[in-house]
Motif scaffolding. Structure first.
Motif, short mmCIF file in Angstrom:
data_model
loop_
_atom_site.label_atom_id
_atom_site.label_comp_id
_atom_site.label_asym_id
_atom_site.label_seq_id
_atom_site.Cartn_x
_atom_site.Cartn_y
_atom_site.Cartn_z
N UNK A 60 22.09 33.50 46.65
CA UNK A 60 23.27 34.33 46.47
C UNK A 60 22.98 35.80 46.72
N UNK A 61 23.95 36.63 46.42
CA UNK A 61 23.85 38.07 46.66
C UNK A 61 23.53 38.83 45.38
N UNK A 116 28.90 50.30 38.78
CA UNK A 116 30.04 51.06 39.27
C UNK A 116 31.23 50.21 39.65
N UNK A 117 31.18 48.92 39.31
CA UNK A 117 32.30 48.03 39.60
C UNK A 117 33.45 48.25 38.63
N UNK A 118 34.56 47.58 38.89
CA UNK A 118 35.75 47.80 38.06
C UNK A 118 35.96 46.73 36.99
N UNK A 119 34.99 45.80 36.84
CA UNK A 119 35.08 44.81 35.79
C UNK A 119 35.98 43.63 36.09
N UNK A 120 36.37 43.45 37.34
CA UNK A 120 37.31 42.38 37.69
C UNK A 120 36.62 41.10 38.16
N UNK A 121 35.31 41.13 38.34
CA UNK A 121 34.59 40.00 38.92
C UNK A 121 34.27 38.93 37.88
N UNK A 122 34.29 37.68 38.32
CA UNK A 122 33.82 36.53 37.53
C UNK A 122 32.51 36.07 38.14
N UNK A 123 31.58 35.59 37.30
CA UNK A 123 30.21 35.36 37.75
C UNK A 123 30.09 34.39 38.92
N UNK A 124 30.80 33.27 38.91
CA UNK A 124 30.61 32.29 39.98
C UNK A 124 31.11 32.79 41.33
N UNK A 125 32.00 33.78 41.31
CA UNK A 125 32.41 34.43 42.55
C UNK A 125 31.43 35.54 42.90
N UNK A 126 31.06 36.31 41.89
CA UNK A 126 30.20 37.49 42.08
C UNK A 126 28.84 37.13 42.66
N UNK A 141 28.07 35.10 44.88
CA UNK A 141 28.17 35.04 46.34
C UNK A 141 29.63 35.08 46.78
N UNK A 142 30.25 36.25 46.77
CA UNK A 142 31.66 36.34 47.16
C UNK A 142 31.91 35.98 48.62
N UNK A 143 30.90 36.15 49.46
CA UNK A 143 31.08 35.82 50.88
C UNK A 143 31.27 34.31 51.05
N UNK A 144 30.52 33.52 50.28
CA UNK A 144 30.68 32.07 50.33
C UNK A 144 32.06 31.66 49.82
N UNK A 183 35.09 40.92 48.80
CA UNK A 183 33.66 40.73 49.07
C UNK A 183 32.84 42.02 49.01
N UNK A 184 33.47 43.16 48.83
CA UNK A 184 32.70 44.41 48.81
C UNK A 184 33.44 45.45 47.98
N UNK A 185 32.77 46.57 47.73
CA UNK A 185 33.39 47.65 46.99
C UNK A 185 33.36 47.43 45.49
N UNK A 186 34.13 48.22 44.75
CA UNK A 186 34.09 48.18 43.30
C UNK A 186 34.64 46.88 42.73
N UNK A 187 35.42 46.14 43.53
CA UNK A 187 35.99 44.87 43.08
C UNK A 187 35.26 43.65 43.67
N UNK A 188 34.05 43.86 44.16
CA UNK A 188 33.30 42.74 44.73
C UNK A 188 33.24 41.58 43.73
N UNK A 189 33.62 40.38 44.20
CA UNK A 189 33.62 39.22 43.32
C UNK A 189 34.93 38.98 42.61
N UNK A 190 35.95 39.73 42.97
CA UNK A 190 37.27 39.53 42.35
C UNK A 190 38.07 38.48 43.12
#
Length: 307
Positions: A71-72, A170-180, A182-185, A269-276
Motif C-alpha cells: 500500500x501507500x 495535514x489531512x482533513x480527517x475524512x479518510x477511512x483506513x481501508x481506503x487510505x 491504498x486510495x489508488x487501488x 487519491x491525493x491532497x488533504x482528503x487522500x483516502x476519502x
C-alpha cells in the motif's frame, strides 16, 4: 437453494479473524478461499492465524493465500502487532501442525485462478484495502465478469474518517483506513462496472463492541468459537472498537437486517482528503449500508459462535 460462492480477502486485523470465523459458520455460503492482504497486520502471523482458525473450525478444505501487494500509507505498528497476539492464543495452538493449506502462488494470482475457474460469478468479501482485487483485475481483466459483487468494509461517506495519522500529516480527517492504505487501488475498482455494497463508518459507528456484549459472549465460553471470539474482543475492548468487518460479513447471510441506500461517489487519491470516499453528484453509483437491526445482528453472531 444453491449457496453463494464467496472469496474472502482480509488484512489481518482482530475483526478480520472474527469475520473469518463468522463466514465459516454460514450455511448460505460456500467459501472458495481466503486471501490475506498485508495491510493491518504482519503477514506471516496473519496467514498462520487464519489457517489455525480454519483448522479449529474443521474447514481444512478452504485454501489460504498470501497477497504480495503493497500500500501507500502503512497502518500503525501498534495495530499490526495484534496479528502476533492472535496467532499465539492458546486455543489456536493445541496442535503442532496446521492442516489448512497455504497455496504456493500469490494471493492476487490465486484470486485470478479462483475466479476464472468458478462455475458462476463470485461474491468478493473484502474487509481490508482493495489492493489485491485491483492487482488481480490488472493481471486478468476478464475476471471482472466473474465477480458478482464486492461487499467491502471501507469508506466514510457522511461522517468523519478514522485515520488520525492523516490529521497529523495535514489531512482533513475524512479518510477511512481501508481506503487510505491504498486510495489508488480503491479508485481502480471504482472505475469498473462491478456492483459494490459498502459497509462504511456511517453504519459501523452505530454498532460498537460493548462491555455488555463481551460479557454475553463470555457466558458462552464453553463453546470453542465463543471462547476464541471472547479472547479477541478482550484484546480490543480498551479501545473505541466497532463491528467493522463482522458487520460487513453478516450481510451475506442476513441482508434483511440492513437498509441500503444508493450514493454517487468518488475516491480522492491525493491532497488533504487522500483516502476519502466522497459523495459527489455524477460520481460512481454504489450501494451503502445505511441502517442495521443492531439487536438482531448481536443475537445472530452470538448464536453463530455458539458452537
Amino acid at each position: 437453494m444453491s449457496k453463494q460462492l464467496v472469496l474472502m480477502d482480509h488484512d489481518g486485523g482482530v475483526d478480520d479473524y472474527l469475520s473469518v470465523m463468522l463466514l465459516m459458520t454460514m450455511e448460505e455460503v460456500q467459501p472458495i478461499g481466503v486471501v490475506v492482504t498485508p495491510a493491518d497486520c504482519y503477514i506471516q502471523p496473519a496467514v498462520s492465524a487464519t489457517r489455525k482458525i480454519l483448522d479449529l473450525m474443521g474447514c481444512h478444505h478452504v485454501p489460504v493465500a498470501e497477497s504480495t501487494v503493497r500500500g501507500i500509507n502503512p497502518f500503525p505498528r501498534l495495530y499490526r502487532r495484534d496479528s502476533f497476539i492472535v496467532d499465539h492464543l492458546p486455543i489456536l495452538n493445541e496442535s503442532d501442525t496446521i492442516q489448512t493449506p497455504k497455496v504456493s502462488e500469490s494471493g492476487q494470482d490465486f484470486m485470478v485462478r479462483s475466479l476464472q475457474s468458478a462455475p458462476e460469478p463470485v461474491t468478493l468479501l473484502v474487509t481490508g484495502p482493495l489492493t489485491t482485487v485491483a492487482s488481480a483485475i490488472d493481471l486478468a481483466p476478464d475476471i471482472e465478469s466473474k465477480i458478482k459483487q464486492i461487499v467491502w468494509m471501507g469508506g466514510a461517506l457522511n461522517v468523519s474518517g478514522n485515520v488520525e495519522r492523516s490529521l497529523e500529516a495535514g489531512g482533513d480527517g475524512s479518510a477511512e483506513w481501508n481506503v487510505y492504505w491504498d486510495p489508488i487501488a480503491a479508485k481502480r475498482i471504482w472505475e469498473t462496472e462491478i456492483a459494490i455494497v459498502l459497509c462504511s463508518l456511517d453504519v459501523t459507528n452505530n454498532v460498537p463492541v460493548t462491555t455488555e456484549f463481551v460479557r454475553r459472549i463470555g457466558k458462552q465460553r464453553r463453546y470453542p468459537l465463543s471462547d476464541l471470539a471472547g479472547q479477541c474482543y478482550a484484546l480490543v475492548i480498551p479501545q473505541d472498537y466497532y463491528f467493522w468487518d463482522v458487520l460487513a460479513t453478516a450481510y451475506l447471510a442476513r441482508p434483511e437486517f440492513y437498509q441500503l441506500r444508493e450514493w454517487e461517489t468518488i475516491i480522492v487519491t491525493s491532497g488533504v482528503s487522500q483516502g476519502r470516499t466522497k459523495v459527489v453528484s455524477g460520481g460512481r453509483p454504489i450501494k451503502a449500508m445505511e441502517k442495521v437491526d443492531k439487536e438482531g445482528f448481536y443475537e445472530y453472531i452470538l448464536q453463530q459462535w455458539k458452537r
